[in-house]
Design a protein around this motif. Structure first.
Motif, short mmCIF file in Angstrom:
data_model
loop_
_atom_site.label_atom_id
_atom_site.label_comp_id
_atom_site.label_asym_id
_atom_site.label_seq_id
_atom_site.Cartn_x
_atom_site.Cartn_y
_atom_site.Cartn_z
N VAL A 164 -60.02 -19.53 -8.98
CA VAL A 164 -59.64 -19.29 -7.62
C VAL A 164 -59.73 -20.22 -6.59
O VAL A 164 -59.33 -20.20 -5.62
CB VAL A 164 -60.26 -18.02 -7.31
N GLY A 165 -60.92 -21.07 -7.03
CA GLY A 165 -61.08 -22.37 -5.95
C GLY A 165 -60.05 -23.39 -6.07
O GLY A 165 -60.32 -24.53 -5.49
N ASN A 166 -59.25 -23.28 -7.09
CA ASN A 166 -58.16 -24.45 -7.46
C ASN A 166 -57.41 -24.42 -6.17
O ASN A 166 -56.74 -23.26 -6.01
CB ASN A 166 -57.81 -24.33 -8.65
N ASP A 167 -57.17 -25.32 -5.52
CA ASP A 167 -56.08 -25.35 -4.29
C ASP A 167 -54.80 -25.95 -4.78
O ASP A 167 -53.99 -26.39 -3.76
CB ASP A 167 -56.73 -26.22 -3.22
N ASP A 168 -54.45 -25.97 -6.00
CA ASP A 168 -53.17 -26.29 -6.34
C ASP A 168 -52.18 -25.45 -5.97
O ASP A 168 -51.09 -26.14 -5.58
CB ASP A 168 -52.92 -26.63 -7.97
N ALA A 169 -52.24 -24.15 -6.02
CA ALA A 169 -51.39 -23.17 -5.57
C ALA A 169 -50.90 -23.51 -3.97
O ALA A 169 -49.82 -23.32 -3.55
CB ALA A 169 -51.99 -21.68 -5.68
N HIS A 170 -51.70 -23.70 -3.19
CA HIS A 170 -51.50 -24.16 -1.74
C HIS A 170 -50.40 -25.02 -1.63
O HIS A 170 -49.25 -25.03 -0.90
CB HIS A 170 -52.69 -24.34 -1.06
N TYR A 171 -50.73 -26.38 -2.36
CA TYR A 171 -49.57 -27.33 -2.09
C TYR A 171 -48.52 -27.14 -2.91
O TYR A 171 -47.47 -27.70 -2.82
CB TYR A 171 -50.39 -28.49 -2.64
N ALA A 172 -48.58 -26.37 -3.97
CA ALA A 172 -47.23 -26.02 -4.72
C ALA A 172 -46.39 -25.27 -3.94
O ALA A 172 -45.17 -25.45 -3.76
CB ALA A 172 -47.73 -25.38 -5.85
N ARG A 173 -47.01 -24.15 -3.23
CA ARG A 173 -46.26 -23.39 -2.37
C ARG A 173 -45.54 -24.21 -1.20
O ARG A 173 -44.32 -23.91 -0.74
CB ARG A 173 -47.02 -22.26 -1.86
N LEU A 174 -46.10 -25.02 -0.69
CA LEU A 174 -45.85 -25.66 0.51
C LEU A 174 -44.67 -26.67 -0.04
O LEU A 174 -43.64 -26.72 0.71
CB LEU A 174 -47.02 -26.87 1.06
N SER A 175 -44.80 -27.30 -1.00
CA SER A 175 -43.78 -27.90 -1.56
C SER A 175 -42.42 -27.03 -2.01
O SER A 175 -41.09 -27.61 -1.62
CB SER A 175 -43.93 -28.89 -2.82
N ALA A 176 -42.87 -25.98 -2.57
CA ALA A 176 -41.60 -25.21 -2.98
C ALA A 176 -40.70 -24.66 -1.64
O ALA A 176 -39.67 -24.39 -1.73
CB ALA A 176 -42.14 -23.95 -3.71
N GLY A 177 -41.70 -24.55 -0.38
CA GLY A 177 -41.03 -23.89 0.61
C GLY A 177 -39.85 -25.04 1.18
O GLY A 177 -38.96 -24.67 1.97
N GLN A 178 -40.13 -26.07 0.68
CA GLN A 178 -39.11 -27.34 1.22
C GLN A 178 -38.08 -27.58 0.17
O GLN A 178 -37.10 -28.25 0.64
CB GLN A 178 -39.75 -28.60 1.53
N LEU A 179 -38.30 -27.02 -1.01
CA LEU A 179 -37.19 -27.30 -1.88
C LEU A 179 -36.41 -25.98 -2.26
O LEU A 179 -36.65 -25.16 -3.05
CB LEU A 179 -37.94 -27.59 -3.44
N THR A 180 -35.62 -25.80 -1.02
CA THR A 180 -35.12 -24.56 -0.74
C THR A 180 -33.82 -24.04 -1.74
O THR A 180 -33.57 -22.99 -2.25
CB THR A 180 -34.58 -24.10 0.60
#
Length: 624
Positions: A265-281
């Motif tokens: 749960v301490g892995n912050d990959d998910a945050h950056y993946a969601r950020l990128s996914a938000g711009q790959l609409t």
């Protein structure tokens, strides 16, 4: 000769009567054949039609096999004035992608793979001629080769073979063509290798290098996406996968991205993946929960009972085999037949290695020593330790000689200090037998000495090439697996020739900058990938997934080793392995040697469950 190989394979024959024995053996088992302009058989094998482009102009014939957007008419026009193998190579030199290049000109044949060993060429004598192939196990079946016990012993020391054996294979009599060389087959059955590429002098600035990398990487992605309705990419949240996803999204192809949720749960990959996914609409984003993907080490028992026979060599990613299958099936169900993965980004744009400092203090002493001061403070390394590494002037051969002399079974040491040598130090696992350690030591000693040449003049370039080729070898196996399971190719644009060339041309002081993560790739992707991703300084860590898989499949692993083929051949001590694996572990590093042992064990079981059924003698006859 039956059951040559599963998946795609090519056997390349010379244009002469010396190849008659090999041709007779291959006709009954090869579903496809291409011929020289003389009419003699040239390529025997099994390959998807959409991966092969064949062109002819007069007496010249060229085949491009792999991921490349070139068409037959374009390639034919490029061959119009070709009259030699060298000219044929030049005609194809500017093509983007990852592919084998085969040429037949005036009775002579050329075969080459890629610089990062994703696509490789091997050769062996079959009857009266040397023939080439992209799969060493196919040549082993043709020539009746067995496996090399010394090779398997040394393979226990790591996920790949150590330098300078990193491109070797376990089959006796089957030789690799170095990734920076090509193979010439003569009509009379002789063969020789030719150097086809020189490492560039690293003089380019960061801005110059970034422009070249951007062009090369964009072309690499375009070579895979052109003409496809759907492609998929990783989107883990890291810079590598994000770069591929955004480049792929720039075309007309429908994009599917994939990531699996990590257990930590301490892995912050998910945050950056969601950020990128938000711009790959415009893309479809597939995310598998932590419990919905196979755990690491899953499926080892079924892998070891494969009826397809042993592959080219032990699979370095054996503990992720079930996950790769899951990825392939998931992407196939989403409509993708080609998946772009970020493997190779860490190797080509690596950050954190101190090897470049060894080069810097020799190229630019004033600025180099200032950079040493900065990195020494960041790593908290003493001056004496730093100077000892930087003053090491041993040749690769001298270093390998020392490694062979000191090779022993024992635990891996934890990170600390600097390492600026030509290659990492191999260590045999604590459960390796005394005979295995001695066999590995003998093999390593045999390839050391003055003939052990570096891959490049400068140590950082050598390091990048070595790591890229080690990764490329494993990626090729993973690609074969995903294609067999679900018809989905696994492609790694970061390991394309043009990307490697562009990255290696940059000055070491520009490629590496204190406090910056992958500055060359970040500059290349500026304006394409979100700035927050490019400026990220953390990296996902997967020890939790490793431990979870170990806990879940520990019984299967111990059962596999209990009836170990390696033990039967005297290479490991199963009692010692059980004791070492069951004791308390404070770090995933304690269990890291398990990968090499499991990979080698699974490979050996496959080899012995489906032994060679036939070969070709020098008279060209079949023998059982």
């Amino acid at each position: 000769m039956q059951g040559v190989a599963r998946g795609d394979w090519f056997v390349v024959l010379p244009d002469g009567d010396a190849a008659a024995a090999a041709a007779r053996a291959l006709r009954p088992v090869a579903p496809q054949v291409l011929r020289h302009t003389s009419g003699r058989p040239w390529l025997f094998g099994c390959w998807p039609q959409d991966m092969v482009v064949s062109a002819q102009a007069g007496p010249v014939r060229v085949v491009v096999a792999g991921e490349c957007a070139v068409t037959a008419p374009v390639l034919s026009r490029a061959l119009a004035r070709v009259r030699s193998l060298a000219e044929a190579r030049e005609a194809a030199a500017g093509l983007a992608g990852s592919f084998h290049l085969f040429a037949s000109v005036g009775g002579r044949v050329w075969a080459q793979g890629t610089l990062a060993a994703v696509r490789r060429v091997f050769h062996a004598r079959v009857g009266d001629a040397v023939v080439a192939c992209n799969r060493p196990e196919v040549l082993a079946r043709l020539s009746g080769a067995g496996w090399d016990g010394q090779w398997l012993a040394l393979r226990l020391s790591g996920m790949v073979m150590p330098f300078p054996l990193h491109e070797s294979v376990p089959w006796e009599g089957v030789e690799p063509v170095a990734a920076d060389e090509g193979l010439v087959l003569e009509a009379d059955g002789r063969a020789r290798t030719v150097r086809r590429w020189q490492v560039p002098e690293p003089d380019a600035s960061l801005s110059e290098g970034a422009a070249a990398v951007r062009t090369a990487l964009s072309d690499a992605v375009e070579a895979r996406t052109a003409g496809r309705s759907t492609v998929s990419t990783d989107l883990s949240g890291g810079m590598d996968s994000s770069s591929l996803a955004f480049l792929a999204a720039g075309g007309a192809t429908r994009l599917v991205t994939y990531r699996f949720a990590e257990s930590d749960v301490g892995n912050d990959d998910a945050h950056y993946a969601r950020l990128s996914a938000g711009q790959l609409t415009g893309a479809r984003h597939v995310v598998d929960g932590a419990g919905s993907v196979p755990a690491m080490f899953a499926g080892l028992q079924s892998a070891s009972s494969s009826a397809g026979g042993a592959g080219s060599e032990p699979f370095g990613w054996v503990r992720s085999r079930a996950r790769l299958k899951h990825l392939a099936k998931t992407m196939a169900s989403a409509g993708s037949r080609l998946h772009l993965a970020g493997h190779g980004g860490d190797e080509v744009f690596r950050t954190g290695s101190h090897t470049h400092l060894h080069d810097l203090v020799r190229r630019s002493p004033l600025s180099g020593w200032g950079r040493v001061r900065d990195y020494r403070a960041m790593a908290r390394v003493s001056w004496s330790a730093a100077l000892r590494q930087l003053a090491d002037g041993r040749t690769p051969g001298q270093e390998v000689t020392a490694q062979a002399r000191e090779l022993q079974a024992g635990p891996l040491t934890r990170g600390g200090g600097w390492v600026t040598g030509w290659a990492g130090t191999p260590v045999m696992p604590v459960w390796a037998s005394e005979d295995a350690v001695e066999a590995a030591r003998v093999l390593l000693s045999a390839v050391a000495g003055d003939g052990c040449a570096p891959l490049a003049r400068w140590r950082e370039q050598h390091e990048v090439l070595l790591l890229a080729r080690c990764t490329g070898t494993v990626v090729a196996q993973a690609d074969r697996l995903t294609r067999q399971v679900a018809g989905v190719g696994l492609e790694v644009p970061f390991l394309d020739d043009a990307v490697l060339r562009a990255a290696l041309a940059v000055h070491p002081g520009q490629r590496n900058q204190p406090g910056r993560y992958k500055p060359l790739l970040a500059e290349a992707m500026h304006g394409t990938v979100p700035l927050e991703v490019l400026s990220r300084r953390t990296k996902g860590e997967f020890s939790a997934d490793f431990y979870q898989g170990w806990q879940r499949h520990r019984g299967d692993i111990l059962a596999l080793l209990e009836d170990s083929r390696l033990a039967r051949h005297g290479l490991i001590d199963t009692d010692r392995a059980r004791r070492a694996l069951l004791r308390p572990h404070t770090s995933a590093l304690d269990l890291a040697p398990l990968d090499a042992t499991l990979a080698t064990e699974v490979w050996l079981r496959e080899a012995e469950s489906n032994p060679l059924r036939g070969s070709v003698t020098e008279r060209g006859e079949s023998r059982p």
